[in-house]
Enzyme design. Sequence first.
Site, PDB file in Angstrom:
ATOM      1  N   ARG A  94     -28.780  31.740   5.300  1.00 60.45           N
ATOM      2  CA  ARG A  94     -29.801  32.433   6.080  1.00 60.45           C
ATOM      3  C   ARG A  94     -29.649  32.151   7.574  1.00 60.45           C
ATOM      4  NH1 ARG A  94     -34.504  29.501   2.833  1.00 60.45           N
ATOM      5  NH2 ARG A  94     -32.848  29.761   1.294  1.00 60.45           N
ATOM      6  N   LYS A 116     -23.910  19.644  -2.760  1.00 60.63           N
ATOM      7  CA  LYS A 116     -24.211  20.145  -4.088  1.00 60.63           C
ATOM      8  C   LYS A 116     -23.602  19.230  -5.148  1.00 60.63           C
ATOM      9  CE  LYS A 116     -23.941  25.093  -2.843  1.00 60.63           C
ATOM     10  NZ  LYS A 116     -25.278  25.543  -3.246  1.00 60.63           N
TER      11      LYS A 116
END
Length: 458
Positions: free
Chosen positions: A311, A237
């Site tokens: 996820r 990120k």
Amino acid sequence: MDACLVDAAAEPGAVPVYAATTATVEETIASLPQPMSQWAQANGFEGKAGSVLACPDASGQIVVALLGLGAPGSEDPFAAGALHKLPRGTYKLHQGFDDLAMSVLAFALSGYRFERYRSEKPAAVQLVMPSDIARPDLAREIEAVRLVRDLVNTPANDLGPAEIADAAQRLAERYDASVSVVEGQALEEGFPMVHAVGKASPRAPLLIDLQWGAPDAPKVTLVGKGVVFDTGGLDIKPPSSMLLMKKDMGGAAHALGLAQLIMDAKLPVRLRVLIPSAENAISGAAFRPGDVLQSRKGLTVEIGNTDAEGRLILADALALADEEAPELLIDFATLTGAARVGLGPELPALFTGDDALAADIAAHAEKMHDPLWRLPLWPGYKSWLRSDIADVNHISSQPLAGAITAALFLQRFVEKAAAWVHLDVYAWSSSDRPGHPKGGDAQTIRALYALLKARYTS
């Protein structure tokens, strides 16, 4: 009792608070003793939402306070939180409050401060707890929200997977529940995607399993994403996107907060809480874009982006939860920026294939002033998760509908549960607003507790 709430013994010396809308403000001011009414008029108090005014007597002592509720029909249910803007002292709700319990809740939630690392603690405004309040769940709601906020606000250097396991253990000891932790080789073999996400960190990944209640009671299972910090992995990120990544375990905090509500109220359910917890770090052991991972369910998963790790760990935990076919399976996760783009930070996204359940949850959310918004599990987007080399890719081939495709990926791991609910929460308040001070926040757990209470005790 919350620290900013005091019992009725403090009432004789407490300052009475009058609440008024823009329509009732003139009548409210006229009902005050003349010096107070003159003060309110001189200071231009108009009953605007969130406005407060302390009215002193001739000696300068505050003897009355006013709270603005705004225009009739658009009152903020958390308006009483603005009372924290008053000068230090003890106050009591006196006139103009239609829902005493909601006003107390708003005040208590607004008064939360995360002070673990502060050497100086600011003086607090306190409120007398009304003796005739008619909401037995008030104290447990306040405590559960505080638990969630404390966990989310704690920085990652002091909250790793082991510390989340400790938080679960404290709840277990308090409510006579059991906790087991899967780690090491057992985690690698049984929950390979949890292991893959966390293996680059010196803090070992875990699967936390809390169980409580009678074995023959209806099975309710909660799953919470426990990524204690998310660098993005090898798909790292940018710095600005990492600033709030201590909150990426917000799903785990929500699962524990709702579990506390359930156990404290002794709801007649068989509760199971599963928290896959890992740190998505970077090292030579990090999983890579293009890798193919085995999952607990047996599906192979191609990695499209290592920054979509939540996820993956949820999928393994959902597969375990699904194996015993619970009556209700709920997962919480700070999962996608797409949900925030679509709904903003104040509206968590709700996904379920059960229309009746969705409507029931929405009704309780409205009643509890704990909002959420349903998004569709649109089957037309399933093809966007197609992989050329594995059973499924965990991210979409399209830069659209990211919250929906994430939910569709998770849906692949739930088959036996009678009903499944996925909640994509933000777990954070970016600015101070009534009921929601800046920082970690609890979303949807009060609504879901109300749903469970109605469902299993009526």
